[in-house]
Design a protein around this motif. Structure first.
Motif, PDB file in Angstrom:
ATOM      1  N   GLN A 220       0.839  -1.192   0.000  1.00 26.24           N
ATOM      2  CA  GLN A 220       0.000   0.000   0.000  1.00 26.24           C
ATOM      3  C   GLN A 220       0.880   1.251   0.000  1.00 26.24           C
ATOM      4  O   GLN A 220       0.844   2.049  -0.918  1.00 26.24           O
ATOM      5  CB  GLN A 220      -0.933  -0.008   1.211  1.00 26.24           C
ATOM      6  CG  GLN A 220      -1.954  -1.140   1.199  1.00 26.24           C
ATOM      7  CD  GLN A 220      -2.962  -1.003   0.085  1.00 26.24           C
ATOM      8  OE1 GLN A 220      -3.307   0.109  -0.305  1.00 26.24           O
ATOM      9  NE2 GLN A 220      -3.444  -2.125  -0.438  1.00 26.24           N
ATOM     10  N   ASN A 221       1.635   1.414   1.049  1.00 27.59           N
ATOM     11  CA  ASN A 221       2.611   2.510   1.120  1.00 27.59           C
ATOM     12  C   ASN A 221       3.739   2.017   2.028  1.00 27.59           C
ATOM     13  O   ASN A 221       3.795   2.330   3.213  1.00 27.59           O
ATOM     14  CB  ASN A 221       1.961   3.783   1.666  1.00 27.59           C
ATOM     15  CG  ASN A 221       2.873   4.993   1.548  1.00 27.59           C
ATOM     16  OD1 ASN A 221       3.961   4.895   0.986  1.00 27.59           O
ATOM     17  ND2 ASN A 221       2.452   6.106   2.081  1.00 27.59           N
ATOM     18  N   GLU A 222       4.619   1.198   1.464  1.00 25.71           N
ATOM     19  CA  GLU A 222       5.603   0.474   2.248  1.00 25.71           C
ATOM     20  C   GLU A 222       7.001   1.040   2.059  1.00 25.71           C
ATOM     21  O   GLU A 222       7.292   1.730   1.079  1.00 25.71           O
ATOM     22  CB  GLU A 222       5.605  -1.010   1.849  1.00 25.71           C
ATOM     23  CG  GLU A 222       4.240  -1.651   1.812  1.00 25.71           C
ATOM     24  CD  GLU A 222       3.566  -1.698   3.169  1.00 25.71           C
ATOM     25  OE1 GLU A 222       4.288  -1.717   4.185  1.00 25.71           O
ATOM     26  OE2 GLU A 222       2.327  -1.742   3.211  1.00 25.71           O
ATOM     27  N   ILE A 310      -8.721   0.261 -12.172  1.00 28.38           N
ATOM     28  CA  ILE A 310      -7.280   0.434 -12.016  1.00 28.38           C
ATOM     29  C   ILE A 310      -6.966   0.686 -10.543  1.00 28.38           C
ATOM     30  O   ILE A 310      -7.786   1.248  -9.802  1.00 28.38           O
ATOM     31  CB  ILE A 310      -6.766   1.619 -12.892  1.00 28.38           C
ATOM     32  CG1 ILE A 310      -5.231   1.709 -12.821  1.00 28.38           C
ATOM     33  CG2 ILE A 310      -7.387   2.933 -12.447  1.00 28.38           C
ATOM     34  CD1 ILE A 310      -4.662   2.703 -13.807  1.00 28.38           C
ATOM     35  N   ASP A 311      -5.802   0.227 -10.096  1.00 27.38           N
ATOM     36  CA  ASP A 311      -5.354   0.465  -8.722  1.00 27.38           C
ATOM     37  C   ASP A 311      -3.827   0.437  -8.719  1.00 27.38           C
ATOM     38  O   ASP A 311      -3.197  -0.054  -9.671  1.00 27.38           O
ATOM     39  CB  ASP A 311      -5.908  -0.600  -7.767  1.00 27.38           C
ATOM     40  CG  ASP A 311      -5.763  -0.186  -6.299  1.00 27.38           C
ATOM     41  OD1 ASP A 311      -5.554   1.012  -6.051  1.00 27.38           O
ATOM     42  OD2 ASP A 311      -5.837  -1.070  -5.421  1.00 27.38           O
ATOM     43  N   LYS A 312      -3.235   0.962  -7.663  1.00 25.21           N
ATOM     44  CA  LYS A 312      -1.771   0.955  -7.587  1.00 25.21           C
ATOM     45  C   LYS A 312      -1.313   0.965  -6.127  1.00 25.21           C
ATOM     46  O   LYS A 312      -2.030   1.411  -5.229  1.00 25.21           O
ATOM     47  CB  LYS A 312      -1.173   2.148  -8.325  1.00 25.21           C
ATOM     48  CG  LYS A 312      -1.517   3.501  -7.722  1.00 25.21           C
ATOM     49  CD  LYS A 312      -0.881   4.625  -8.522  1.00 25.21           C
ATOM     50  CE  LYS A 312      -1.232   5.989  -7.936  1.00 25.21           C
ATOM     51  NZ  LYS A 312      -0.596   7.090  -8.711  1.00 25.21           N
ATOM     52  N   GLY A 313      -0.157   0.443  -5.925  1.00 23.90           N
ATOM     53  CA  GLY A 313       0.497   0.485  -4.624  1.00 23.90           C
ATOM     54  C   GLY A 313       1.877   1.097  -4.792  1.00 23.90           C
ATOM     55  O   GLY A 313       2.434   1.125  -5.893  1.00 23.90           O
ATOM     56  N   VAL A 314       2.451   1.574  -3.700  1.00 27.81           N
ATOM     57  CA  VAL A 314       3.734   2.267  -3.771  1.00 27.81           C
ATOM     58  C   VAL A 314       4.679   1.712  -2.710  1.00 27.81           C
ATOM     59  O   VAL A 314       4.246   1.361  -1.601  1.00 27.81           O
ATOM     60  CB  VAL A 314       3.557   3.796  -3.599  1.00 27.81           C
ATOM     61  CG1 VAL A 314       2.970   4.120  -2.236  1.00 27.81           C
ATOM     62  CG2 VAL A 314       4.881   4.522  -3.793  1.00 27.81           C
ATOM     63  N   VAL A 315       5.947   1.604  -3.060  1.00 32.19           N
ATOM     64  CA  VAL A 315       6.981   1.142  -2.139  1.00 32.19           C
ATOM     65  C   VAL A 315       8.218   2.012  -2.363  1.00 32.19           C
ATOM     66  O   VAL A 315       8.496   2.445  -3.485  1.00 32.19           O
ATOM     67  CB  VAL A 315       7.298  -0.352  -2.360  1.00 32.19           C
ATOM     68  CG1 VAL A 315       7.831  -0.610  -3.750  1.00 32.19           C
ATOM     69  CG2 VAL A 315       8.284  -0.853  -1.321  1.00 32.19           C
TER      70      VAL A 315
END
Length: 556
Positions: A220-222, A310-315
């Motif tokens: 998610q936001n790692e 659409i979806d996205k995650g961030v690291v």
């Protein structure tokens, strides 16, 4: 011996630390059945490496596999088992290498091959179909069918034959009765020999409405900590819903610095579909072979999209804090070093103290400040009538020669340093008060005349109170005003024959043992005895020995 022990402990400490911080490789799972054809494919794209490439295979014992076995062959980028056996089960690694560039480039894939008996291998895939819908099961052995167009295909459900001869099974109006393990069995000819191959798929039913909108579950936001220059693998787990057709239309990609990541010698990307009880998932793995400084603190986006959404995650990658690593290494080294220090202290403390005293000797004025006249009062635990000539020689010749003549100590020895006509009790009491140490020499009764043992025992028991008062054991044991050094000059000494105070002293602090029969009293093995005796003596020395008024009698 301490050096060897230190090397072993250090090796163990570094091995412990290397195991704690070593990177674990990813191993892909594959399934096969005994006596069947199996192809283990190395699906690394060699184009990611510059220039000409070489491919090598290794087994779990680091054995390099070559085209020397008639049953296991390397063909293109595959390892062919003709056929596979139980002994083939284990870990395999394929490695592409290129040396055309200034920096050698390597890519490798680790795999585990599981082999079972029978025609039906363990399930290698899962299929989830919505109840009441239509779908199909694909055999998945099409790459083998290209070897011979006359291949025969049959199906088994839970390893029991069913009447399907095509490379797929069409499922109509899915229900729970259709659930089970479906095995596709293919028979074909390869290089003039008949082989069979199989693949098992688990079919399950789901009665919930399919969720169509894709969703990134992780990350998610790692934030991931990694050391500069190290290799890192980032997982992106995406939920795709419950419909396989929608899942096959879904695209997952990675974006770095506003650009889509393309595979090269820094990046390697792979995707894998998984069917779970909760739906269909895809796991996208991004491998960065070398984390450079420009990769830190810049968001990496895992983006998923299909016709439904659409979806996205961030690291983000951040430099790893090596503080815990250093603490762990320090601990791993401190344990063996501590053991070595304890061993060295136990083994060499006597030599260190004596060397220090030699380098920093006390002056006579400083040593006499305590008001003491003698460094030690020497007493022998024997009756006058039973005092052996050997014991007299040790107390009057050997002991003074080493402590007084060689090392400058000042001793008071009863029978040598008292004057004739003096009251024995008064002389002994005064000499004990003026001494810094009390040396008690204990000898075994076997040195005396065997016929006099009973007389000696009665003498010791009868004279015990007077003996303790004379040699000052009361002050030494109760008031701690005088340090006592117990010396044994024989073996198998029976302490039950001696006063309780001497037995207590032996239990409390032990004793030094002098070995008989040595011509030179400083020669081995007695050299260690003299070092330990000097260690327990007070520091410093007087100049020259004090001569007594002549030898009269030794034992008190």
């Amino acid at each position: 011996m301490p050096g060897v022990f230190f090397c072993v402990l250090t090796w163990f400490a570094f091995a412990c630390c290397a195991q704690s911080y070593g990177q674990k490789g990813v191993s892909w799972q594959y399934y096969a059945a005994v006596d069947q054809f199996y192809e283990l494919k190395c699906d690394i794209d060699p184009r990611v490496l510059a220039g000409n490439t070489t491919l090598t295979w290794r087994r779990d014992n680091n054995q390099t596999l070559e085209n020397t076995s008639p049953r296991i062959n390397i063909q293109n980028n595959s390892l062919l088992f003709l056929p596979v056996q139980l002994s083939d089960m284990g870990h395999y690694t394929c490695r592409y290498s290129s040396y055309d560039t200034s920096v050698p480039m390597h890519k490798e894939k680790k795999m585990f091959l599981s082999v079972v008996r029978g025609m039906c291998p363990d399930q290698s895939d899962k299929k989830l179909i919505q109840i009441g819908t239509n779908d199909k099961l694909l055999c998945g052995l099409e790459h083998i069918s290209a070897l011979d167009q006359r291949a025969e295909i049959s199906w088994l459900k839970d390893c029991n034959p069913i009447h399907f001869k095509t490379d797929f099974i069409r499922i109509k109006n899915m229900s729970t009765s259709a659930e089970g393990n479906y095995t596709c069995l293919m028979k074909f000819t390869y290089e003039g020999k008949n082989f069979s191959a199989s693949r098992t798929i688990l079919l399950t039913a789901n009665d919930e409405q399919a969720l169509l909108h894709p969703r990134v579950n992780y990350p998610q936001n790692e934030t991931i900590k990694v050391k500069p220059g190290a290799e890192v693998m980032i997982h992106c787990t995406v939920f795709l819903g419950r419909n396989m057709d929608v899942a096959e239309e879904t695209i997952v990609h990675w974006i770095f610095n506003k650009s889509i990541i393309k595979e090269n010698h820094y990046y390697e990307e792979s995707d894998e579909l998984e069917e779970r009880d909760t739906g269909i998932y895809t796991v996208s793995r991004l491998v960065i072979s070398e984390v450079r400084p420009e990769f830190f603190h810049v968001p990496l986006h895992c983006v998923v999209h299909n016709a439904r959404g659409i979806d996205k995650g961030v690291v983000r990658l951040v430099p790893a804090d090596d503080r815990n690593l250093y603490i762990h290494l320090l601990f791993c080294l401190a344990v063996p070093m501590g053991l070595i220090m304890v061993m060295m202290h136990h083994r060499f403390k006597v030599d260190v103290v004596l060397a220090y005293r030699k380098l920093r000797p006390l002056t006579t004025s400083k040593k006499d400040a305590d008001g003491k006249l003698y460094d030690a009062y020497v007493s022998s635990l024997h009756d006058e009538e039973l005092c052996s000539s050997w014991l007299q020689n040790f107390c009057l010749q050997v002991l003074p020669d080493v402590l007084e003549h060689r090392h400058g100590y000042k001793l008071f020895i009863h029978g040598r340093d008292d004057l004739p006509g003096e009251a024995a009790h008064d002389v002994i009491a005064d000499a004990v008060r003026k001494s810094r140490r009390l040396i008690i020499i204990v000898s075994s009764l076997s040195q005396s005349d065997p016929d006099s043992v009973d007389l000696e025992l009665r003498s010791l028991k009868h004279d015990q109170p007077g003996f303790e008062q004379q040699i000052g054991l009361y002050d030494a044991l109760v008031n701690n005003s005088l340090r006592v050094i117990l010396v044994e000059t024989g073996k198998d000494i029976d302490y039950s024959l001696f006063p309780e105070s001497v037995r207590y002293l032996r239990r409390k602090q032990g004793a030094l043992r002098y070995r008989q029969g040595i011509a030179d009293p400083m020669a081995p093995p007695n050299s260690r005895f003299w070092k330990c005796l000097r260690y327990h003596m007070p520091p410093g020395s007087h100049v020259g020995p004090r001569q007594g008024s002549g030898i009269r009698t030794l034992c008190i």
